[in-house]
Design an enzyme around this catalytic site. Structure first.
Site, mmCIF file in Angstrom:
data_model
loop_
_atom_site.group_PDB
_atom_site.id
_atom_site.type_symbol
_atom_site.label_atom_id
_atom_site.label_comp_id
_atom_site.label_asym_id
_atom_site.label_seq_id
_atom_site.Cartn_x
_atom_site.Cartn_y
_atom_site.Cartn_z
ATOM 1 N N ASP A 1 29.782 53.866 61.487
ATOM 2 C CA ASP A 1 29.941 54.870 61.851
ATOM 3 C C ASP A 1 28.872 55.474 60.090
ATOM 4 O O ASP A 1 30.023 54.898 59.447
ATOM 5 C CB ASP A 1 31.669 55.105 62.808
ATOM 6 C CG ASP A 1 30.787 56.975 62.716
ATOM 7 O OD1 ASP A 1 29.415 57.207 63.180
ATOM 8 O OD2 ASP A 1 31.428 57.713 63.382
ATOM 9 N N ASP B 1 36.393 56.345 63.034
ATOM 10 C CA ASP B 1 37.309 56.779 63.072
ATOM 11 C C ASP B 1 37.924 58.285 63.700
ATOM 12 O O ASP B 1 38.786 58.621 64.132
ATOM 13 C CB ASP B 1 37.467 57.737 61.380
ATOM 14 C CG ASP B 1 36.313 58.269 61.498
ATOM 15 O OD1 ASP B 1 34.908 58.219 62.129
ATOM 16 O OD2 ASP B 1 36.294 58.552 60.421
ATOM 17 N N ASP C 1 34.381 56.742 68.784
ATOM 18 C CA ASP C 1 33.962 54.868 68.977
ATOM 19 C C ASP C 1 35.278 54.343 69.396
ATOM 20 O O ASP C 1 34.610 53.513 69.033
ATOM 21 C CB ASP C 1 34.793 55.134 67.224
ATOM 22 C CG ASP C 1 34.367 56.092 66.270
ATOM 23 O OD1 ASP C 1 32.631 56.026 66.525
ATOM 24 O OD2 ASP C 1 34.493 56.727 65.315
#
Length: 840
Positions: free
Chosen positions: A364, A599, A603
């Site tokens: 990400d 994080d 996700d």
């Protein structure tokens, strides 16, 4: 007998019926409910009962404290005294008892204990020396697992889930296990809900995918129930804890939904298969060998029994690769400890293996490539409204509970403004990619991604600015205004663009070097982000990600389109949480081993699909709780070390395990050979001692910890056979050659002492040749290791021949043995070359 529990002025019988609410008292702050009362002192009984669905019911007092004041300290202590806390035993952490049991009572260990008992009964104590190796293996395994357990427990304190509560009117942060029934907890974006609660004030959107599989956020308002194990996507609220511990919905499901799936470990599955196959072979072969040795023995009476048991024990112990399983376990456990020193908390032992096999890494952008912090780069006014831009944005920030990096950057630039009165709010969510506030008398302001705020925009000048800033790697937000109000969580359709807010991400210092390492080590890097793909691609290009020109916007795509794009593109923008999971699943389906870092709560669905899920400690606690590994320093730059450690373990374990498997294959095949020629097995357990200790045992453990960061090639079992078969076949050929030589020169195979001596020397030194091969590439350490092991074998044979029941050999016998040993490297190399050619 029904138990009785005293309340203020009344006793209530404990009934067996499962009724939720029994009596509502006139005092609005207290009511009596029938709930499960866990036995505080008997944790295992509670767990056992919960598994059976037999949770004991008892009536207790309920408190309805105001959300602003919470429970009093006296009420909290009363709850704790009655065991009404949110404590649930962690079933994923091994206990000391389980460590001892799992290391001692294995199939092969029990087999060795049985052999030891048989040898002890007949007084063959010299042949019991193999037990020192077994006991040492058990001790090493227990010690290493205890070390790993303590390391993990110590580091877990750094990532232990916490929750904010209100008690006696004061906000406090406590461990989730300390939450009690009727506590008032404060929830905000990214927090995992720790128990079943009822919303009292505020509103939130929760994702219950870990419980129900439904990924769409669900809005919760005062009076709604929220379930433990789900997590907050947006908003904030105060909630009363309604159920704790074993009574929560997630615990009633045995926490299966919350647990993260164990990685599909090829190593673990291969070891299980090897144990099963060898176990199946061992049972009939042991019976046949005992009968054969008894019949073929030249002794009578007690000596015959002793020879039968010692010879059978020698063949069985040779077949048991018990040290191989210990080697794998210890190597993985030591890796856990090593990674802990590098601030990486391993939450699943076998994720070390998955790290070694990773060939696609999904990242990400925010929080991984960038450090998650942002700042406002520029503001471009597009039109005017009745209030200034600073006042409008400041009022939005004051009215919304959003607490992400974007809002922090805006707060730093615009500040707060509380002059306007909000009458309706729509917090930001990863699904909507916008937030909105309706102000009394001033209409609605919408802030978010331009294509979501005003998908119908046709102002070419504004669109060109958005595109150019995005290409340059900036994050662009659009502020729009409407005279209409927010209706049922929907923003008004008629909007006017007010301003473009240009923000920039800060790229992590270590990102460029880290990406370069992965490129050089055969790991493809894919960037998956909710941001504009142009922005993401530009930042990816800055840090050196390959093929960044291959980017795509997944906005509005269905599942089939996302799957089709998964393996064609490198950068994916405007990705929803569902689409992230689909991407990871599609990349895996193409034969890849995928690691995913994350994080944020958006996700989690993708992390569930990845072979190895890695969380940043600075991220959401919900993400940390379901990941295989947590980077405690939130440093993406430590990723190469974790992959390198995984590769070191698997490469070395594959190589070292071939020593054990070489002995197993030889012992099984040679036992069958003995059955065919109807002769007593020549090697007793004492004759295997040098091979098992100085050729296999000590070297295999030392070799397992050498540096080795080569990419993993092939399957574990394939590599095991490829490395072990040439040496095993060489041992078998040399063993058969010894028997053929003795039969041709002496005309009989009844000279057991000569055969035992020649076989022990041949097998030991042929094994040393395999060890020499595995010491490549030769270094000072591996050279010293081989010379030391060779010296130990020579000293033992020359100084203690009687202990090993060896006899003096004639010159011809000795010369033939030496010739076999000298020819062994040539035979072994030829077999390796042959297997490489035929691609075994």
């Amino acid at each position: 007998m029904a138990r009785k529990i005293k309340t203020d002025k009344k006793e209530v019988n404990n009934q067996p019926e499962n009724v939720a609410a029994v009596q509502e008292k006139t005092n609005k702050n207290v009511k009596i409910e029938k709930v499960a009362k866990p036995e505080k002192k008997v944790v295992f009984s509670r767990k056992k009962n919960a598994e059976k669905g037999e949770v004991k019911q008892t009536r207790i007092r309920r408190f309805k404290a105001e959300y602003s004041t919470g429970l009093t300290n006296e009420q909290v202590e009363d709850r704790k005294a009655k065991g009404l806390t949110n404590f649930t035993p962690n079933t994923n952490v091994k206990t000391y008892k389980s460590i001892f049991v799992e290391n001692i009572f294995t199939f092969f260990n029990l087999l060795c204990f049985a052999i030891f008992a048989s040898l002890a009964i007949v007084g063959a104590w010299s042949n019991c020396i193999f037990m020192f190796v077994i006991i040492a293996n058990i001790a090493i395994g227990i010690i290493q697992e205890i070390r790993a357990k303590r390391t993990i427990e110590k580091l877990s304190l750094l990532t232990a889930p916490i929750v904010k509560v209100v008690r006696d009117g004061i906000e406090q942060t406590i461990d989730v296990n300390e939450v009690v029934l009727d506590d008032i907890i404060i929830l905000s974006t990214g927090k995992q809900i720790v128990a079943d609660c009822i919303v009292l004030e505020g509103s939130i959107e929760v994702n219950e995918s870990l419980l129900t599989g439904e990924s769409l956020p669900i809005k919760k308002k005062p009076g709604d129930t929220i379930l433990g194990g789900s997590f907050v996507v947006s908003g904030s609220c105060h909630a009363r804890v309604d159920k704790v511990g074993a009574n929560t919905y997630i615990q009633q499901l045995s926490s299966k939904a919350k647990k993260y799936r164990r990685p599909k470990s090829e190593l673990f599955n291969s070891l299980k298969l090897i144990i099963k196959v060898i176990g199946i072979i061992l049972v009939p072969l042991t019976i046949l060998m005992y009968i054969n040795n008894y019949v073929a023995s030249s002794h009578v009476g007690t000596p015959r029994i002793i020879e039968t048991i010692t010879s059978t024990a020698g063949s069985i112990i040779g077949m048991v690769p018990s040290g191989m399983f210990l080697l794998c376990s210890v190597a993985l456990t030591v890796s856990v400890i090593r990674l802990a020193r590098r601030k990486a908390l391993v939450q699943d032992l076998y994720c070390v293996e998955m790290l070694a096999r990773v060939n696609v890494l999904c990242l990400d952008k925010t929080g991984t490539i960038t450090d998650g912090t942002m700042k406002v780069y520029n503001c471009i006014q597009l039109s005017n409204t009745d209030i200034t831009l600073k006042r409008a944005v400041g009022s939005i920030l004051s009215a919304l509970p959003d607490n992400n990096q974007t809002s922090q950057a805006l707060i730093n630039y615009f500040g707060y403004n509380k002059e306007l009165k909000p009458v309706a709010t729509l917090p930001f969510s990863s699904q909507r990619k916008l937030s909105a506030v309706t102000f009394d008398g001033h209409g609605t302001y919408i802030l978010g991604a331009p294509e979501f705020v005003m998908p119908e925009m046709n102002d070419k000048k504004t669109l060109n600015m958005i595109e150019q800033y995005s290409k340059d790697g900036y994050r662009v937000l659009l502020l729009a205004h409407s005279d209409s109000k927010i209706q049922k969580d929907n923003v008004p359709a008629n909007k006017t663009a007010v301003a473009l807010l240009i923000l920039e991400d800060r790229i992590r210092d270590e990102a460029i070097a880290t990406i370069e390492w992965f490129k050089n080590n055969g790991v493809k890097v894919k960037i998956i982000s909710g941001d504009n793909p142009l922005t993401v691609a530009e930042i990816a290009k800055r840090v050196g990600v390959a093929n960044t020109e291959q980017f795509i916007n997944l906005e509005g795509m269905n599942e089939k389109q996302v799957i089709a794009a998964a393996n064609k593109y490198t950068v994916f923008g405007r990705v929803t949480p569902d689409q992230k999971a689909i991407l990871v699943r599609a990349i895996k389906a193409n034969g890849n081993t995928v690691a995913m870092t994350g994080d944020g709560v958006n996700d989690i669905l993708a992390l569930k699909e990845a072979d190895c899920a890695i969380a940043m400690a600075s991220g959401s606690e919900a993400v940390r709780s379901v990941s295989h590994m947590v980077l405690l320093n939130s440093d993406f730059g430590s990723m190469p070390e974790t992959v390198r450690e995984g590769r070191r373990v698997i490469n070395n374990v594959q190589k070292s395990s071939s020593l054990f498997f070489m002995k197993t294959i030889f012992s099984i095949v040679f036992s069958v050979f003995m059955l065919i020629i109807n002769k007593v097995y020549p090697l007793k357990t004492v004759n295997n001692f040098l091979l098992e200790t100085f050729v296999i045992g000590i070297p295999s453990f030392l070799l397992a910890f050498l540096p080795n960061d080569k990419p993993i090639e092939g399957k574990f079992i394939y590599n095991l056979f490829k490395n072990a078969l040439p040496a095993a076949i060489t041992l078998i050929l040399n063993g058969c050659a010894v028997y053929l030589f003795v039969w041709l020169t002496k005309g009989t195979l009844d000279c057991t002492a000569v055969l035992t001596t020649m076989m022990m020397i041949t097998v030991t030194f042929t094994g040393l040749i395999q060890l020499l091969r595995l010491c490549k590439p030769y270094t000072a350490f591996t050279g010293t290791l081989f010379v030391t092991m060779l010296a130990c074998c020579l000293i033992a044979l020359l100084c203690f021949p009687a202990f090993f029941t060896l006899t003096a050999l004639k010159l011809s016998d000795m010369l033939f043995t030496i010739v076999l040993i000298l020819l062994a490297p040539t035979v072994m190399n030829a077999l390796y070359f042959l297997f490489e050619k035929i691609k075994l």
